[in-house]
Design an enzyme around this catalytic site. Structure first.
Site, PDB file in Angstrom:
ATOM      1  CE1 TYR A   1      14.525  19.149  31.065  1.00  0.00           C
ATOM      2  CE2 TYR A   1      14.962  18.258  28.871  1.00  0.00           C
ATOM      3  CZ  TYR A   1      14.550  19.301  29.690  1.00  0.00           C
ATOM      4  OH  TYR A   1      14.162  20.481  29.138  1.00  0.00           O
TER       5      TYR A   1
ATOM      6  CE  LYS B   1       4.423   2.175   3.529  1.00  0.00           C
ATOM      7  NZ  LYS B   1       3.585   1.270   4.276  1.00  0.00           N
TER       8      LYS B   1
HETATM    9  C1  LIG Z   1       1.298  -2.777   0.642  1.00  0.00           C
HETATM   10  C2  LIG Z   1       2.747  -2.576   0.898  1.00  0.00           C
HETATM   11  N1  LIG Z   1       3.642  -3.067   0.035  1.00  0.00           N
HETATM   12  C3  LIG Z   1       4.971  -2.893   0.224  1.00  0.00           C
HETATM   13  C4  LIG Z   1       5.450  -2.245   1.335  1.00  0.00           C
HETATM   14  C5  LIG Z   1       6.947  -2.104   1.519  1.00  0.00           C
HETATM   15  O1  LIG Z   1       7.379  -2.773   2.663  1.00  0.00           O
HETATM   16  P1  LIG Z   1       8.933  -2.748   3.074  1.00  0.00           P
HETATM   17  O2  LIG Z   1       9.251  -1.348   3.414  1.00  0.00           O
HETATM   18  O3  LIG Z   1       8.994  -3.653   4.239  1.00  0.00           O
HETATM   19  O4  LIG Z   1       9.677  -3.216   1.876  1.00  0.00           O
HETATM   20  C6  LIG Z   1       4.559  -1.742   2.263  1.00  0.00           C
HETATM   21  C7  LIG Z   1       5.061  -1.078   3.472  1.00  0.00           C
HETATM   22  O5  LIG Z   1       4.629  -1.248   4.560  1.00  0.00           O
HETATM   23  C8  LIG Z   1       3.172  -1.912   2.045  1.00  0.00           C
HETATM   24  O6  LIG Z   1       2.281  -1.428   2.912  1.00  0.00           O
END
Ligand SMILES: Cc1ncc(COP(=O)(O)O)c(C=O)c1O
Length: 327
Positions: A224, A5
């Site tokens: 800045y 994602k």
């Molecule tokens: C439902 C779900 N599974 C797995 C993950 C993977 O988590 P991580 O990046 O901590 O391995 C996420 C990320 O937030 C998630 O939302």
């Protein structure tokens, strides 16, 4: 299930999916990402980790053969009203203690009955998500594992609990599907151990170059606010990167960078397009020299800690104006 994602945590959705071709499934959040992935030629299982956002999504879910997480009554109702045109596999999310998304364990029977009453529900799998898997001595994760097992007692179906931290620290949570995200990109998911200790290699190196080098006098104020002053006569470099690229504005003076692979540090505040660099240890530094902000030789976790955030935010926040080169 490789979690890709947020543009694969900032690394580029399609390229990462291609590089992780051995994954059995990919997890994304946005429907656009799922569609992009499918249209890029990806034929793996693609899971929408937050499921449906609206009834309008249903046609695309069917058309693009996506799996759905179902976490709420609202989503069940959307499915009941909507028009799936082919069977859709569902990942039923159970809230075992994080209290963010998911059905309470005691609702499982009723929810399953509603799901199975839908004409086009395919396979049903079960998942939960951990609140504190990154804390090795927390009671929370064993409690969540126990709650998940108790809720599913007597129910057949594949199970998934583990994010990266649980992949590394909680073998009892591995079950049928693990869901690593951050570890795929080489950052540390657990508090107590560095990426290097975990033998995770950084995937992304964020780099720029010096666009100016100048001699400054003792007491000269840099950038800045002018709240970083030169403690002596010294060289200050300027690198072409800033918060407009996703480098954290809250990284204070002293935050490490690498100039030509050698340690240096920020001097003064991060601007939108530039950072200033203390070049006291780099007498020969010149315009055009490479500056690494994180990645190879400089863990993103170090920069995240300096800026009061986490690697996830830095990696996923790299902005669209940064040019990507894949090796
Ligand atoms: C439902 C779900 N599974 C797995 C993950 C993977 O988590 P991580 O990046 O901590 O391995 C996420 C990320 O937030 C998630 O939302």
């Amino acid at each position: 299930m490789a979690i890709i994602k947020a543009n694969a945590y900032g690394h580029g959705l399609v390229r990462v999916a291609q590089a992780l071709d051995v994954a059995d499934a990919f997890g994304v959040v946005g429907l656009e990402e799922a569609v992009t992935l499918r249209e890029s030629g990806c034929d793996r299982r693609i899971v929408l980790l937050e499921g449906l956002f609206s009834a309008d999504d249903i046609a695309l879910v069917s058309g693009y053969r996506l799996d759905l997480v179902v976490h709420s009554d609202h989503q069940l109702a959307l499915l009941e009203q909507g028009r799936l045109t082919r069977p859709v596999d569902v990942w039923l999310k159970i809230d075992t203690g994080m209290h963010r998304l998911g059905f309470a364990p005691d609702r499982l029977g009723a929810v399953l009955a509603r799901l199975r009453a839908l004409p086009l529900t395919g396979d049903v799998r079960f998942m939960t998500h951990f609140a504190c898997a990154d804390e090795a001595d927390s009671d929370s994760t064993p409690g969540q594992i126990a709650a998940f097992q108790a809720a599913l007692d007597g129910h057949a179906g594949e199970r998934s609990l583990a994010n990266s931290a649980a992949v590394l620290a909680w073998p009892a949570a591995h079950a049928d599907w693990v869901r690593p995200g951050i570890m795929l990109y080489g950052a540390a998911p657990v508090v107590a151990r560095s990426a290097e200790q975990l033998e995770l290699l950084p995937v992304m190196t964020l780099c720029s170059e010096l666009i100016a080098v100048a001699d400054r006098q003792r007491g000269d104020a840099i950038g800045y606010g002018g709240d970083w002053t030169c403690p002596q006569e010294m060289k200050i470099g300027v690198a072409a990167i800033g918060y407009g690229d996703g480098y954290p504005r809250h990284a204070p003076g002293g935050t490490p960078v690498l100039v030509n692979g050698q340690s240096a540090a920020l001097a003064g505040r991060v601007s939108m397009d530039m950072v200033c660099i203390d070049l006291r240890n780099h007498p020969g530094a010149r315009v055009g020299d490479e500056v690494i902000l994180w990645g190879d030789g400089l863990p993103v976790d170090t920069i995240a800690a300096a800026a009061g955030t986490i690697s996830y935010e830095l990696l996923s926040g790299v902005s669209s104006r940064v040019r990507y080169t894949y090796r």
